[in-house]
Design a protein around this motif. Structure first.
Motif, short mmCIF file in Angstrom:
data_model
loop_
_atom_site.label_atom_id
_atom_site.label_comp_id
_atom_site.label_asym_id
_atom_site.label_seq_id
_atom_site.Cartn_x
_atom_site.Cartn_y
_atom_site.Cartn_z
N HIS A 197 87.05 3.89 94.20
CA HIS A 197 85.65 3.62 93.85
C HIS A 197 84.71 4.43 94.74
O HIS A 197 83.75 5.04 94.25
CB HIS A 197 85.31 2.14 93.95
N ALA A 198 85.01 4.45 96.03
CA ALA A 198 84.18 5.23 96.95
C ALA A 198 84.16 6.69 96.55
O ALA A 198 83.09 7.31 96.49
CB ALA A 198 84.70 5.07 98.38
N ALA A 199 85.31 7.24 96.24
CA ALA A 199 85.39 8.65 95.82
C ALA A 199 84.58 8.87 94.54
O ALA A 199 83.89 9.89 94.41
CB ALA A 199 86.84 9.06 95.61
N SER A 200 84.61 7.91 93.62
CA SER A 200 83.85 8.06 92.38
C SER A 200 82.35 8.05 92.62
O SER A 200 81.58 8.53 91.80
CB SER A 200 84.23 6.96 91.37
N MET A 201 81.94 7.50 93.77
CA MET A 201 80.53 7.45 94.16
C MET A 201 80.19 8.57 95.15
O MET A 201 79.11 8.58 95.74
CB MET A 201 80.20 6.09 94.78
#
Length: 84
Positions: free
Chosen positions: A45-49
């Protein structure tokens, strides 16, 4: 991070080690326990943000604190809880 994903170690100069130590001395580390699956979910999720996991976790904490402050009645905000 899985062992096979780690970057090869680089030799750091003494100046770089000292700069890293000065930077790191401004922070504390907090250990959070979660399942490997949840860690993967957080990292993805962090990477997607476009954030690191640390940036995402800090943002989530800050947003939750702000939300809690706005949603609690004024008398509840005056109470402090200290855990020892």
């Amino acid at each position: 991070m899985d062992e096979e994903k780690k970057k090869p170690e680089r030799k750091l100069t003494q100046a770089r080690r000292e700069a890293n130590a000065r930077y790191n001395s401004k922070f504390v580390e907090v250990k959070v326990r979660m399942t490997p699956e949840h860690r993967t979910e957080v990292q993805e999720h962090a990477a997607s943000m476009d954030e690191s996991a640390t940036q995402f976790i800090n943002r989530a904490i800050n947003e939750t604190i702000e939300h809690d402050r706005q949603s609690k009645p004024p008398c509840a905000r005056l109470r402090t809880h200290h855990h020892t």
